[in-house]
Design a protein around this motif. Structure first.
Motif, PDB file in Angstrom:
ATOM      1  N   THR A  52       0.822  -1.218   0.000  1.00  0.00           N
ATOM      2  CA  THR A  52       0.000   0.000   0.000  1.00  0.00           C
ATOM      3  C   THR A  52       0.851   1.260   0.000  1.00  0.00           C
ATOM      4  O   THR A  52       0.577   2.216  -0.737  1.00  0.00           O
ATOM      5  CB  THR A  52      -0.930   0.008   1.228  1.00  0.00           C
ATOM      6  OG1 THR A  52      -1.777  -1.146   1.175  1.00  0.00           O
ATOM      7  CG2 THR A  52      -1.793   1.256   1.253  1.00  0.00           C
ATOM      8  N   THR A  53       1.904   1.287   0.788  1.00  0.00           N
ATOM      9  CA  THR A  53       2.710   2.496   0.907  1.00  0.00           C
ATOM     10  C   THR A  53       3.430   2.839  -0.385  1.00  0.00           C
ATOM     11  O   THR A  53       3.515   4.008  -0.778  1.00  0.00           O
ATOM     12  CB  THR A  53       3.724   2.339   2.041  1.00  0.00           C
ATOM     13  OG1 THR A  53       3.025   2.079   3.242  1.00  0.00           O
ATOM     14  CG2 THR A  53       4.537   3.606   2.212  1.00  0.00           C
ATOM     15  N   CYS A  54       3.952   1.828  -1.075  1.00  0.00           N
ATOM     16  CA  CYS A  54       4.595   2.085  -2.364  1.00  0.00           C
ATOM     17  C   CYS A  54       3.585   2.670  -3.351  1.00  0.00           C
ATOM     18  O   CYS A  54       3.897   3.598  -4.100  1.00  0.00           O
ATOM     19  CB  CYS A  54       5.192   0.795  -2.919  1.00  0.00           C
ATOM     20  SG  CYS A  54       6.679   0.236  -2.060  1.00  0.00           S
ATOM     21  N   ILE A  55       2.369   2.150  -3.323  1.00  0.00           N
ATOM     22  CA  ILE A  55       1.326   2.661  -4.218  1.00  0.00           C
ATOM     23  C   ILE A  55       0.990   4.106  -3.868  1.00  0.00           C
ATOM     24  O   ILE A  55       0.809   4.952  -4.751  1.00  0.00           O
ATOM     25  CB  ILE A  55       0.070   1.773  -4.126  1.00  0.00           C
ATOM     26  CG1 ILE A  55       0.376   0.379  -4.672  1.00  0.00           C
ATOM     27  CG2 ILE A  55      -1.089   2.392  -4.897  1.00  0.00           C
ATOM     28  CD1 ILE A  55      -0.759  -0.601  -4.502  1.00  0.00           C
ATOM     29  N   GLU A  56       0.904   4.408  -2.569  1.00  0.00           N
ATOM     30  CA  GLU A  56       0.589   5.774  -2.151  1.00  0.00           C
ATOM     31  C   GLU A  56       1.668   6.756  -2.605  1.00  0.00           C
ATOM     32  O   GLU A  56       1.376   7.904  -2.949  1.00  0.00           O
ATOM     33  CB  GLU A  56       0.423   5.821  -0.627  1.00  0.00           C
ATOM     34  CG  GLU A  56      -0.831   5.136  -0.132  1.00  0.00           C
ATOM     35  CD  GLU A  56      -0.868   4.983   1.378  1.00  0.00           C
ATOM     36  OE1 GLU A  56      -1.964   4.805   1.925  1.00  0.00           O
ATOM     37  OE2 GLU A  56       0.213   5.034   2.012  1.00  0.00           O
ATOM     38  N   SER A  57       2.926   6.329  -2.611  1.00  0.00           N
ATOM     39  CA  SER A  57       3.988   7.195  -3.103  1.00  0.00           C
ATOM     40  C   SER A  57       3.851   7.429  -4.601  1.00  0.00           C
ATOM     41  O   SER A  57       4.033   8.552  -5.091  1.00  0.00           O
ATOM     42  CB  SER A  57       5.352   6.574  -2.795  1.00  0.00           C
ATOM     43  OG  SER A  57       5.594   6.556  -1.408  1.00  0.00           O
ATOM     44  N   MET A  58       3.518   6.366  -5.328  1.00  0.00           N
ATOM     45  CA  MET A  58       3.360   6.494  -6.778  1.00  0.00           C
ATOM     46  C   MET A  58       2.164   7.371  -7.129  1.00  0.00           C
ATOM     47  O   MET A  58       2.122   7.968  -8.207  1.00  0.00           O
ATOM     48  CB  MET A  58       3.235   5.104  -7.404  1.00  0.00           C
ATOM     49  CG  MET A  58       4.481   4.251  -7.216  1.00  0.00           C
ATOM     50  SD  MET A  58       4.393   2.626  -7.995  1.00  0.00           S
ATOM     51  CE  MET A  58       4.812   3.064  -9.691  1.00  0.00           C
ATOM     52  N   MET A  59       1.208   7.475  -6.221  1.00  0.00           N
ATOM     53  CA  MET A  59       0.073   8.383  -6.413  1.00  0.00           C
ATOM     54  C   MET A  59       0.568   9.812  -6.626  1.00  0.00           C
ATOM     55  O   MET A  59      -0.016  10.579  -7.398  1.00  0.00           O
ATOM     56  CB  MET A  59      -0.851   8.322  -5.191  1.00  0.00           C
ATOM     57  CG  MET A  59      -1.973   9.336  -5.158  1.00  0.00           C
ATOM     58  SD  MET A  59      -3.011   9.111  -3.701  1.00  0.00           S
ATOM     59  CE  MET A  59      -1.901   9.610  -2.389  1.00  0.00           C
ATOM     60  N   TRP A  60       1.653  10.182  -5.960  1.00  0.00           N
ATOM     61  CA  TRP A  60       2.229  11.526  -6.094  1.00  0.00           C
ATOM     62  C   TRP A  60       3.327  11.562  -7.150  1.00  0.00           C
ATOM     63  O   TRP A  60       4.090  12.531  -7.233  1.00  0.00           O
ATOM     64  CB  TRP A  60       2.766  11.994  -4.740  1.00  0.00           C
ATOM     65  CG  TRP A  60       1.680  12.117  -3.730  1.00  0.00           C
ATOM     66  CD1 TRP A  60       1.401  11.245  -2.722  1.00  0.00           C
ATOM     67  CD2 TRP A  60       0.684  13.132  -3.666  1.00  0.00           C
ATOM     68  NE1 TRP A  60       0.293  11.662  -2.030  1.00  0.00           N
ATOM     69  CE2 TRP A  60      -0.174  12.817  -2.584  1.00  0.00           C
ATOM     70  CE3 TRP A  60       0.426  14.280  -4.419  1.00  0.00           C
ATOM     71  CZ2 TRP A  60      -1.257  13.601  -2.236  1.00  0.00           C
ATOM     72  CZ3 TRP A  60      -0.659  15.063  -4.069  1.00  0.00           C
ATOM     73  CH2 TRP A  60      -1.486  14.729  -2.989  1.00  0.00           C
ATOM     74  N   GLY A  61       3.414  10.494  -7.948  1.00  0.00           N
ATOM     75  CA  GLY A  61       4.422  10.474  -9.002  1.00  0.00           C
ATOM     76  C   GLY A  61       5.819  10.281  -8.478  1.00  0.00           C
ATOM     77  O   GLY A  61       6.792  10.650  -9.144  1.00  0.00           O
ATOM     78  N   LEU A  62       5.951   9.681  -7.289  1.00  0.00           N
ATOM     79  CA  LEU A  62       7.267   9.542  -6.668  1.00  0.00           C
ATOM     80  C   LEU A  62       7.815   8.133  -6.861  1.00  0.00           C
ATOM     81  O   LEU A  62       7.076   7.149  -6.795  1.00  0.00           O
ATOM     82  CB  LEU A  62       7.173   9.857  -5.173  1.00  0.00           C
ATOM     83  CG  LEU A  62       6.827  11.318  -4.860  1.00  0.00           C
ATOM     84  CD1 LEU A  62       6.529  11.495  -3.384  1.00  0.00           C
ATOM     85  CD2 LEU A  62       7.954  12.236  -5.294  1.00  0.00           C
ATOM     86  N   PRO A  63       9.130   8.009  -7.109  1.00  0.00           N
ATOM     87  CA  PRO A  63       9.734   6.698  -7.329  1.00  0.00           C
ATOM     88  C   PRO A  63       9.810   5.890  -6.033  1.00  0.00           C
ATOM     89  O   PRO A  63       9.673   6.432  -4.935  1.00  0.00           O
ATOM     90  CB  PRO A  63      11.132   7.040  -7.844  1.00  0.00           C
ATOM     91  CG  PRO A  63      11.420   8.387  -7.266  1.00  0.00           C
ATOM     92  CD  PRO A  63      10.107   9.106  -7.211  1.00  0.00           C
ATOM     93  N   ILE A  64      10.052   4.603  -6.189  1.00  0.00           N
ATOM     94  CA  ILE A  64      10.158   3.710  -5.035  1.00  0.00           C
ATOM     95  C   ILE A  64      11.436   2.885  -5.156  1.00  0.00           C
ATOM     96  O   ILE A  64      11.983   2.713  -6.243  1.00  0.00           O
ATOM     97  CB  ILE A  64       8.929   2.775  -4.908  1.00  0.00           C
ATOM     98  CG1 ILE A  64       8.759   1.922  -6.168  1.00  0.00           C
ATOM     99  CG2 ILE A  64       7.667   3.581  -4.616  1.00  0.00           C
ATOM    100  CD1 ILE A  64       7.612   0.920  -6.093  1.00  0.00           C
TER     101      ILE A  64
END
Length: 399
Positions: free
Chosen positions: A302-314
């Protein structure tokens, strides 16, 4: 459409409030309700301490307190039980009143009760989906017995998971144990898109800010916080923050990891315990934070997805049980060697031992040199694959 959601008796979510930090399953239920309550009639069957402030969402309290509540009262480790949920299914609920049932427990007695209720009330039009939010390796020693009882219920219940990799693992096991696949498909793990028309969002990625790496999750052995602690405190180049959910059974892990000893003034590691979702999201997007997952068993992340919501890399580890690998590898490959792969979506470190200060520094410098991360591409990937959208319900029906 009338939808029934069945919550786990693990923690009671505060549906709609956005004030609590959630585990993945609780976040799924909360986000689903927020996304669809204006369009569908939703009923949630959960623990007695569940809360909801959304219109068009009805809560049925099962007679169970959440495990967190029981442990707080007793001071001991309380077992999850679904007795109250089963009683409500048998005594109060008529599945014929619902178009879709989404069971988030994958619990034997819950699923058996749903199956019997469907047959008893001749509810042939009602689709029952039981979502396994975990992989079989995380289900414990009784996993063979689990697929046996699942196979007996496949005429009335559609067993699904949140990732294709998880479905493949479950079906590989069920083919071995019962001679047939038990799982029908997957939904993709979804979250609520909170970045619609957000004024602060821009498509440029800032490589030159005081870079933050963030890990988020419950303090639990499978999250591998020990590796993160050792890694973070040895890397003076970056700022590391951990947004950790400390549930009662996580206190022992917290003590064993001696987190309070690792966050002194000389350390570049900062822990934020039990902070709200809103605080976490604000921190991630205002710091251009890269989420770094050290987990050794992550179904959807979930957290990786939430970061990608803001266009941020993981940054994720190439572990066979890490479902977040797919999110990185679905991006355009920019660079690859034996230690790591860089794509437009982030960095894939080749193994758990590869999560070292040196490797991350080298990988990040290479990504910076190549200007590898494509914030627009990450955002578009999220919108198409990882958020609750108008296609999600029809996708369920198509399984």
């Amino acid at each position: 459409m009338k939808i029934l959601l069945i919550a786990q008796s693990f923690m009671a979510p505060k549906i709609g409030s956005g004030k609590n930090n959630y585990g993945g399953t609780e976040a799924f239920i909360n986000n689903f309700c927020i996304a669809y309550h204006r369009y569908h009639s939703i009923t949630v069957l959960g623990t007695d301490d569940i809360e909801c402030d959304l219109e068009n969402v009805t809560v049925i309290r099962s007679g169970n307190y959440s495990r967190a509540y029981l442990e707080k009262q007793s001071g001991t480790k309380a077992r999850c039980n679904n007795g109250g949920i089963v009683a409500k299914i048998n005594q109060v609920i008529n599945l014929g009143d619902y178009d879709i049932v989404i069971d988030n427990t994958t619990n034997k007695v819950v699923c058996q009760s749903l199956s019997k209720n469907k047959v008893k009330n001749n509810s042939h039009r009602t689709r029952i989906f039981s979502i396994a939010h975990s992989r079989p390796s995380y289900a414990g020693r009784g996993v063979d017995e689990t697929v046996k009882w699942m196979s007996e219920l496949t005429k009335t219940i559609d067993f699904i998971s949140v990732t294709k990799e998880s479905v493949d693992e479950w079906n590989k096991l069920s083919n071995k144990v019962v001679g047939k696949p038990v799982f029908k498909g997957y939904t993709g793990l979804r979250v609520l898109d909170k970045n619609v028309g957000h004024a602060e969002f821009s498509y440029s990625y800032d490589y030159y800010s005081n870079q933050h790496f963030v890990i988020v999750g419950r303090i639990d052995p499978v999250k591998n916080f020990g590796q993160f602690n050792q890694f973070a405190v040895k890397n003076p180049r970056f700022n590391f923050s951990a947004w950790a959910l400390l549930i009662p059974c996580g206190q022992k892990c917290y003590d064993e990891l001696r987190i309070d000893k690792l966050t002194g003034p000389e350390s570049n590691l900062k822990y934020y315990l039990n902070k709200s979702i809103n605080e976490k999201e604000l921190f991630i997007r205002t710091n251009n934070a890269i989420t770094c997952s050290t987990s050794i068993s992550e179904n959807g992340g979930t957290t990786c997805i939430e970061s990608m919501m803001w266009g941020l890399p993981i940054v994720v580890v190439n572990h066979r049980e890490n479902g977040c690998r797919k999110y990185v590898l679905d991006g355009e490959v920019k660079f690859k060697n034996e230690q790591f792969t860089i794509t437009s979506h982030g960095i894939l470190l080749e193994n758990l031992g590869g999560l070292t200060a040196a490797n991350l520094g080298i990988a990040y410098d290479k990504a910076k040199e190549l200007e590898a991360f494509d914030r627009k591409a990450i955002r578009e990937y999220f919108k198409e694959n990882l958020c609750f959208n108008e296609n999600f319900i029809s996708q369920l029906y198509g399984i």
